[in-house]
Enzyme design. Structure first.
Site, PDB file in Angstrom:
ATOM      1  N   ASP A  92      37.423  49.711  40.565  1.00  0.00           N
ATOM      2  CA  ASP A  92      38.776  49.236  40.272  1.00  0.00           C
ATOM      3  C   ASP A  92      39.528  50.385  39.610  1.00  0.00           C
ATOM      4  O   ASP A  92      38.944  51.206  38.912  1.00  0.00           O
ATOM      5  CB  ASP A  92      38.684  48.015  39.347  1.00  0.00           C
ATOM      6  CG  ASP A  92      40.032  47.353  39.127  1.00  0.00           C
ATOM      7  OD1 ASP A  92      41.023  47.804  39.740  1.00  0.00           O
ATOM      8  OD2 ASP A  92      40.092  46.391  38.351  1.00  0.00           O
ATOM      9  N   SER A  93      40.830  50.429  39.839  1.00  0.00           N
ATOM     10  CA  SER A  93      41.616  51.580  39.382  1.00  0.00           C
ATOM     11  C   SER A  93      41.828  51.624  37.882  1.00  0.00           C
ATOM     12  O   SER A  93      42.195  52.653  37.335  1.00  0.00           O
ATOM     13  CB  SER A  93      42.981  51.563  40.063  1.00  0.00           C
ATOM     14  OG  SER A  93      43.726  50.439  39.619  1.00  0.00           O
ATOM     15  N   GLY A  94      41.648  50.490  37.206  1.00  0.00           N
ATOM     16  CA  GLY A  94      41.908  50.429  35.775  1.00  0.00           C
ATOM     17  C   GLY A  94      43.234  49.784  35.435  1.00  0.00           C
ATOM     18  O   GLY A  94      43.547  49.581  34.258  1.00  0.00           O
ATOM     19  N   PHE A  96      44.280  46.707  35.724  1.00  0.00           N
ATOM     20  CA  PHE A  96      44.175  45.436  35.008  1.00  0.00           C
ATOM     21  C   PHE A  96      43.758  45.657  33.560  1.00  0.00           C
ATOM     22  O   PHE A  96      44.247  44.976  32.659  1.00  0.00           O
ATOM     23  CB  PHE A  96      43.177  44.510  35.702  1.00  0.00           C
ATOM     24  CG  PHE A  96      43.040  43.176  35.012  1.00  0.00           C
ATOM     25  CD1 PHE A  96      43.992  42.188  35.189  1.00  0.00           C
ATOM     26  CD2 PHE A  96      41.968  42.919  34.161  1.00  0.00           C
ATOM     27  CE1 PHE A  96      43.886  40.960  34.539  1.00  0.00           C
ATOM     28  CE2 PHE A  96      41.854  41.700  33.504  1.00  0.00           C
ATOM     29  CZ  PHE A  96      42.816  40.719  33.698  1.00  0.00           C
ATOM     30  N   GLN A 188      50.786  43.016  44.863  1.00  0.00           N
ATOM     31  CA  GLN A 188      51.251  42.258  43.710  1.00  0.00           C
ATOM     32  C   GLN A 188      52.408  41.361  44.164  1.00  0.00           C
ATOM     33  O   GLN A 188      52.523  41.062  45.336  1.00  0.00           O
ATOM     34  CB  GLN A 188      51.650  43.195  42.576  1.00  0.00           C
ATOM     35  CG  GLN A 188      50.471  43.931  41.929  1.00  0.00           C
ATOM     36  CD  GLN A 188      49.605  43.032  41.064  1.00  0.00           C
ATOM     37  OE1 GLN A 188      49.991  41.915  40.720  1.00  0.00           O
ATOM     38  NE2 GLN A 188      48.417  43.511  40.708  1.00  0.00           N
ATOM     39  N   GLY A 215      46.627  40.291  40.746  1.00  0.00           N
ATOM     40  CA  GLY A 215      47.548  39.522  39.928  1.00  0.00           C
ATOM     41  C   GLY A 215      47.397  38.024  40.017  1.00  0.00           C
ATOM     42  O   GLY A 215      48.298  37.277  39.623  1.00  0.00           O
ATOM     43  N   ASP A 265      35.188  39.569  43.543  1.00  0.00           N
ATOM     44  CA  ASP A 265      34.440  40.011  42.363  1.00  0.00           C
ATOM     45  C   ASP A 265      34.867  39.152  41.196  1.00  0.00           C
ATOM     46  O   ASP A 265      35.974  38.612  41.174  1.00  0.00           O
ATOM     47  CB  ASP A 265      34.715  41.483  42.041  1.00  0.00           C
ATOM     48  CG  ASP A 265      36.031  41.640  41.274  1.00  0.00           C
ATOM     49  OD1 ASP A 265      35.971  41.849  40.047  1.00  0.00           O
ATOM     50  OD2 ASP A 265      37.105  41.523  41.888  1.00  0.00           O
ATOM     51  N   CYS A 303      16.661  26.575  44.208  1.00  0.00           N
ATOM     52  CA  CYS A 303      16.917  28.013  44.070  1.00  0.00           C
ATOM     53  C   CYS A 303      15.618  28.797  44.173  1.00  0.00           C
ATOM     54  O   CYS A 303      14.578  28.384  43.644  1.00  0.00           O
ATOM     55  CB  CYS A 303      17.600  28.291  42.730  1.00  0.00           C
ATOM     56  SG  CYS A 303      17.962  30.043  42.437  1.00  0.00           S
ATOM     57  N   CYS A 305      15.401  32.117  43.181  1.00  0.00           N
ATOM     58  CA  CYS A 305      15.485  33.327  42.367  1.00  0.00           C
ATOM     59  C   CYS A 305      14.240  33.483  41.487  1.00  0.00           C
ATOM     60  O   CYS A 305      13.476  32.543  41.281  1.00  0.00           O
ATOM     61  CB  CYS A 305      16.748  33.313  41.503  1.00  0.00           C
ATOM     62  SG  CYS A 305      16.648  32.317  39.994  1.00  0.00           S
ATOM     63  N   CYS A 308      14.074  30.874  38.577  1.00  0.00           N
ATOM     64  CA  CYS A 308      13.706  29.504  38.967  1.00  0.00           C
ATOM     65  C   CYS A 308      12.279  29.412  39.485  1.00  0.00           C
ATOM     66  O   CYS A 308      11.651  28.356  39.376  1.00  0.00           O
ATOM     67  CB  CYS A 308      14.687  28.979  40.008  1.00  0.00           C
ATOM     68  SG  CYS A 308      16.321  28.605  39.321  1.00  0.00           S
ATOM     69  N   HIS A 334      19.614  34.527  37.520  1.00  0.00           N
ATOM     70  CA  HIS A 334      19.869  33.269  38.232  1.00  0.00           C
ATOM     71  C   HIS A 334      21.314  33.162  38.690  1.00  0.00           C
ATOM     72  O   HIS A 334      21.586  32.834  39.858  1.00  0.00           O
ATOM     73  CB  HIS A 334      19.527  32.053  37.370  1.00  0.00           C
ATOM     74  CG  HIS A 334      20.027  30.790  38.005  1.00  0.00           C
ATOM     75  ND1 HIS A 334      19.361  30.170  39.040  1.00  0.00           N
ATOM     76  CD2 HIS A 334      21.173  30.075  37.805  1.00  0.00           C
ATOM     77  CE1 HIS A 334      20.077  29.129  39.447  1.00  0.00           C
ATOM     78  NE2 HIS A 334      21.170  29.052  38.720  1.00  0.00           N
TER      79      HIS A 334
END
Length: 369
Positions: A92-94, A96, A188, A215, A265, A303, A305, A308, A334
């Site tokens: 991410d560009s930063g 936010f 945006q 945004g 994400d 699950c 994982c 679990c 998990h």
């Protein structure tokens, strides 16, 4: 060369199945990307991530620019060598983070002047600088520096900020010199559908390897978030990946895919794991609750994982209330596994053209415990 290949579409909605090619391999879409802000996905190792099927993870330009510095990371072979991660990485560009530290930042046409949240030192990041830092980090997908819009924001405020993001995007594209790294533009436009559509058109005119919707998930209602997503996706080229930034809950992923999103994400699975809130096929489990004190069952019987397969709810509760470090590790394994497995099942449902039934079944199982 377009990095995105579309394999199939749902006949019921905008959901689609594809893949994105990067210099560190191919990842399948729709995909969830675990967040590794500071060159680490909190509480788990890269080996854990590979075991649970993670294909691509995130790093953050702002945080890595401040500490330990992109020049140092570059000397270690970029983020891949520094953190020993063989798969794809998006940075991410930063934008936010600078927005969230607005009391410490000043946004001008030239870029963002801000003070470090660590020691108060004065720093500056221009659109060109954001690309240069990300090129040093060696990520597979870089994001343009953008200006985030607070919620609520009036139309004039949203317009000024959105137009600046578009001008910055053009500068990022011009500064982009490493063609083996993909560059995504960020749409945006606040909560104004027409503004988002015009912003999307402007970015498409510049031309990027993929497009992100930024945004959102900044305080607006779910209904409004979905409306803005629905308004924006059709304005973006169908032969490029579309990334909904910072979203969200399992239901947000299901709904985002329904509306044509390819990439997601969010810190939610990792942050909630450390707070003792765990995602299961039947809804959220708050593991500190006394009802789990002597519960021998796994967290989620369906699950597969590591957590679990090996540990009871009683043990997980004991670790959490005792504030044992192992609690963070097992809970995070998990939650991330749940998100990654959810996306795998989503991909299979799109391939089988039964996403509507999958979506209905997803909601029918939720009985938060």
């Amino acid at each position: 060369m377009n990095p995105f290949t579309l394999h199939s579409r749902s006949s019921e909605c905008a959901a689609r199945r594809g893949e994105v090619r990067t210099r560190h391999g191919i990842f399948q879409t729709p995909v969830f990307m675990p967040v590794g802000t500071q060159a680490t996905v909190k509480a788990v190792t890269p080996e854990n991530l590979l075991e649970m099927g993670a294909q691509i993870i995130l790093g953050n330009t702002y945080h890595l620019f401040i500490r330990p510095g992109h020049q140092l990371i570059e000397r270690f072979g970029g983020l891949h060598g520094f953190m020993n991660w063989p798969g794809s990485i998006l940075t991410d560009s930063g934008g936010f983070q600078i927005f969230s530290l607005k009391d410490l930042a000043t946004i001008t046409e030239e870029g963002a002047a801000f003070r470090s949240h660590l020691d108060g030192s004065k720093l500056f990041l221009s659109p060109e600088g954001a690309v240069q830092v990300q090129e040093s980090l060696g990520s597979d997908i870089m994001m343009c520096l953008d200006t985030c819009i607070p919620y609520p924001a009036d139309r004039q405020q949203a317009r000024v900020s959105t137009d600046l993001t578009t001008r910055w995007a053009r500068r990022c594209r011009q500064a982009h010199s490493r063609r083996d790294q993909l560059l995504f533009g960020i749409v945006q436009g606040g909560m104004y559908a027409d503004m988002r559509q015009s912003a999307a058109a402007a970015l498409v005119d510049i031309g990027f390897d993929g497009y992100a919707i930024g945004g959102l998930s900044v305080g607006e209602s779910k209904t409004l978030m979905y409306e803005m997503t629905e308004a924006t996706v059709p304005a973006l080229p169908a032969d490029h990946p579309v990334y909904l930034m910072g979203v969200g809950t399992p239901a947000d992923l299901v709904e985002g895919v329904w509306r044509g999103i390819d990439m997601f994400d969010c810190v939610m699975p990792t942050r909630n794991a450390r707070n003792g809130t765990l995602f299961t096929s039947h809804g959220k489990v708050v593991i500190k609750n006394s009802r789990y004190r002597d519960d021998p069952a796994p967290l989620d019987p369906s699950c597969t994982c590591y957590t679990c397969r090996n540990y009871s709810r009683a043990y997980l509760r004991h670790l959490f209330v005792s504030r044992e470090i192992l609690s963070y590790h097992l809970n995070t394994i998990h939650n991330l596994h749940y998100y990654i497995d959810l996306m795998d099942r989503i991909r299979k449902a799109i391939e089988a053209d039964c996403y509507g039934r999958f979506r209905k079944d997803f909601y029918s199982r939720l009985t938060d415990q």
